[in-house]
Design a protein around this motif. Structure first.
Motif, mmCIF file in Angstrom:
data_model
loop_
_atom_site.group_PDB
_atom_site.id
_atom_site.type_symbol
_atom_site.label_atom_id
_atom_site.label_comp_id
_atom_site.label_asym_id
_atom_site.label_seq_id
_atom_site.Cartn_x
_atom_site.Cartn_y
_atom_site.Cartn_z
ATOM 1 N N MET A 136 -18.871 -2.885 4.425
ATOM 2 C CA MET A 136 -17.861 -1.899 4.109
ATOM 3 C C MET A 136 -17.224 -2.729 2.599
ATOM 4 S SD MET A 136 -14.436 -1.210 6.031
ATOM 5 C CE MET A 136 -13.309 -2.757 5.568
ATOM 6 N N LYS A 137 -16.896 -1.708 1.758
ATOM 7 C CA LYS A 137 -16.435 -2.151 0.501
ATOM 8 C C LYS A 137 -15.081 -1.406 0.330
ATOM 9 C CE LYS A 137 -21.065 -2.384 -1.780
ATOM 10 N NZ LYS A 137 -21.858 -1.594 -2.684
ATOM 11 N N GLY A 138 -14.319 -1.972 -0.709
ATOM 12 C CA GLY A 138 -13.083 -1.392 -0.826
ATOM 13 C C GLY A 138 -12.347 -2.313 -2.030
ATOM 14 N N LYS A 139 -11.047 -1.710 -2.216
ATOM 15 C CA LYS A 139 -10.326 -2.342 -3.278
ATOM 16 C C LYS A 139 -9.112 -3.264 -2.815
ATOM 17 C CE LYS A 139 -11.117 1.136 -6.905
ATOM 18 N NZ LYS A 139 -12.136 0.219 -7.827
ATOM 19 N N LEU A 140 -8.743 -4.422 -3.492
ATOM 20 C CA LEU A 140 -7.865 -5.173 -3.006
ATOM 21 C C LEU A 140 -6.482 -4.751 -3.270
ATOM 22 C CD1 LEU A 140 -9.200 -8.673 -3.942
ATOM 23 C CD2 LEU A 140 -9.337 -7.727 -1.826
ATOM 24 N N GLU A 141 -6.330 -3.427 -3.923
ATOM 25 C CA GLU A 141 -5.197 -2.769 -3.936
ATOM 26 C C GLU A 141 -4.705 -2.200 -2.736
ATOM 27 O OE1 GLU A 141 -7.468 -2.815 -6.207
ATOM 28 O OE2 GLU A 141 -6.660 -2.831 -8.196
ATOM 29 N N GLU A 142 -5.806 -1.831 -1.758
ATOM 30 C CA GLU A 142 -5.605 -1.394 -0.672
ATOM 31 C C GLU A 142 -5.416 -1.914 0.439
ATOM 32 O OE1 GLU A 142 -9.295 1.078 -0.318
ATOM 33 O OE2 GLU A 142 -8.543 2.698 -1.321
ATOM 34 N N ILE A 143 -5.880 -3.238 0.369
ATOM 35 C CA ILE A 143 -5.501 -4.197 1.599
ATOM 36 C C ILE A 143 -5.588 -5.642 0.970
ATOM 37 C CG2 ILE A 143 -8.166 -4.286 2.110
ATOM 38 C CD1 ILE A 143 -7.169 -4.986 4.866
ATOM 39 N N THR A 144 -4.752 -6.245 1.330
ATOM 40 C CA THR A 144 -4.481 -7.922 0.847
ATOM 41 C C THR A 144 -5.413 -8.472 1.300
ATOM 42 O OG1 THR A 144 -2.998 -8.632 2.389
ATOM 43 C CG2 THR A 144 -1.810 -7.657 0.745
ATOM 44 N N VAL A 145 -5.811 -9.591 0.502
ATOM 45 C CA VAL A 145 -6.818 -10.589 1.076
ATOM 46 C C VAL A 145 -6.591 -11.249 2.171
ATOM 47 C CG1 VAL A 145 -8.027 -12.802 0.425
ATOM 48 C CG2 VAL A 145 -7.618 -11.020 -1.390
ATOM 49 N N ARG A 146 -5.120 -11.527 2.433
ATOM 50 C CA ARG A 146 -4.729 -12.186 3.414
ATOM 51 C C ARG A 146 -4.983 -11.338 4.683
ATOM 52 N NH1 ARG A 146 -0.349 -13.813 1.828
ATOM 53 N NH2 ARG A 146 -0.611 -15.931 1.761
ATOM 54 N N ASP A 147 -4.775 -9.858 4.640
ATOM 55 C CA ASP A 147 -4.744 -9.061 5.916
ATOM 56 C C ASP A 147 -6.230 -8.925 6.127
ATOM 57 O OD1 ASP A 147 -2.086 -8.595 6.251
ATOM 58 O OD2 ASP A 147 -2.055 -6.919 5.252
#
Lengths: 319, 129
Positions: free
Chosen positions: A1-12
């Protein structure tokens, strides 16, 4: 799965994989930096970026607000460079340096007294968890009948005003879930403009743990994890006793019915059961409930209230 | 509630739900869209035996909203029910006009499901209004 860190935080993102006990490689890219985090069976075991490896990399990637991520499920770690409990590692960055709030690890999670059966105090228990949960607003333990067994809050929560609705919800949730073949109900979490509100069923669905947190302070994953951890520490013995249905000689009523000249004739209470109730009777909220229940019972019976005067006084005195 | 709530485009909805199905694969147990006005099912991909339950799920979110308002915590945005096998995430769409529910297995990464719901919510609103 790929995505942007603006959509989900690294922590989450990391937390999600840890909570679900997955094994994966997370590739995180921020500006010119690329880091790899390896999770094995839900534990962060390895992280690397350029020539760096270990916890330092985790601390850096947790600061990344934008960039890209890619997850590769099942990828095994090439090395083990991290051996700390993952939640501790993630929370460390959230806490201000001067904070007195302790981080969580399995050894530090709130624990009831050793003698769980007799000495467990829901009030103290809730008070303890309040200091261990960032963004904590309040919590409560409620019986399925809608009786608040214990509650604690750091600000006015208007729990009493919502009580009929909460009581209704915790009654229908397990039923709807079961009827619709979704399995066994565990938790309900609703997110509002300002808060996360979690209701977790305690064993046998006879009592529920409610936790309210500030939405801006904490992610859903951490709250779910925390609720599971603390729920496991609440002894089921006491709650089952408190939450016993009225139709089966409710223990709540047994106590005052035993002391009440009218009702003691109707209810038989064993010594063992009486002792159990007595143990519970040290709780302030529980006593308040008992007073409330007694008054309700008096209203239902239609008998003059002065017949119960000494019982009410006794309950109020001990409250 | 406006009567044009039902002037939705079924083919658009179908496309969105099919895309969701493709994205979530075997993790997706079902998804449904319920009108808040009359608690009726607008669209669903659900096992026939489960089609009668979405209105009950939305009842839960309505009660949650009442709790939230009584406790002065604001409006509910979504509700997550967790069972021993599934996640049921229900999102309120529009001005409390529709409830969109997604049921996934507990193997599914919950964060990704939320991202997908965030992504598809505007498309669903476009398709139904």
């Amino acid at each position: 799965m790929k995505g942007k860190l603006e959509e989900i935080t690294v922590r989450d993102l990391i937390q999600q994989y840890c909570l679900e006990k997955r094994t994966a490689r997370l590739i995180l890219q921020h500006q010119k930096n690329v880091a790899e985090v390896y999770i094995k069976d839900g534990d962060i075991v390895h992280a690397k970026m350029d020539k760096q490896a270990g916890e330092m990399v985790i601390h850096q990637v947790l600061q990344w607000q934008n960039g890209n991520y890619e997850t590769q499920d099942g990828k095994q770690p090439p090395a083990i460079t991290i051996d700390r409990f993952w939640l501790n590692l993630l929370l460390e960055d959230q806490l201000p340096i001067t904070s007195s709030t302790p981080s969580i690890n399995p050894e530090q999670t709130p624990s009831p007294p050793k003698d769980k059966q007799a000495g467990f105090s829901p009030d103290l228990f809730l008070q303890e968890i309040s200091s261990q949960l960032n963004g904590y607003l309040g919590s409560a333990i409620m019986s399925q009948k809608g009786i608040i067994i214990a509650q604690h809050a750091v600000r006015k929560l208007y729990l009493e005003e919502a009580l009929p609705y909460i009581s209704h919800l915790i009654k229908i949730l397990p039923v709807i879930v079961e009827k619709s073949a979704l399995g066994q109900f565990e938790e309900d979490l609703f997110t509002t403009d300002s808060a996360h509100c979690l209701m977790r069923a305690l064993p046998t669905n006879q009592a529920f743990l409610l936790v309210f947190t500030d939405r801006s302070a904490r992610g859903v994953g951490s709250l779910l994890f925390f609720s599971r951890t603390i729920a496991e520490q609440i002894p089921t013995f006491n709650l089952a006793t408190i939450a016993a249905p009225a139709s089966s000689q409710s223990n709540v009523r047994c106590l005052y019915q035993t002391n009440c000249p009218v009702y003691q004739r109707k209810i038989k209470v064993t010594d063992e059961r009486y002792q159990q109730i007595k143990n519970l009777y040290c709780l302030a909220e529980f006593r308040a409930c008992a007073v409330f229940e007694l008054i309700q019972e008096i209203n239902r019976s239609g008998l003059p209230i002065n017949m119960y005067y000494s019982e009410i006084q006794a309950l109020v005195r001990t409250s | 509630m406006q009567s044009n709530l039902y002037f939705h485009n079924p083919s658009k909805l179908e496309l969105i739900f099919q895309t969701l199905k493709t994205e979530l694969g075997e993790d997706l147990l079902g998804s449904f869209l319920v009108s808040a006005a009359d608690n009726k099912l607008v669209y669903a991909i659900l096992h026939p035996e489960q089609q009668e339950y979405p209105p009950f799920y939305t009842t839960i979110i309505k009660i949650a909203n009442s709790i939230s308002q009584k406790m002065q915590l604001g409006m509910v945005e979504d509700n997550l029910i967790i069972t021993d096998r599934y996640y049921l995430l229900t999102r309120i769409l529009g001005q409390n006009d529709y409830y969109w529910g997604v049921i996934v297995s507990k193997q599914a990464p919950l964060g990704s499901v939320r991202i997908l719901i965030d992504r598809f919510s505007p498309q669903i609103i476009n398709a139904i209004v």
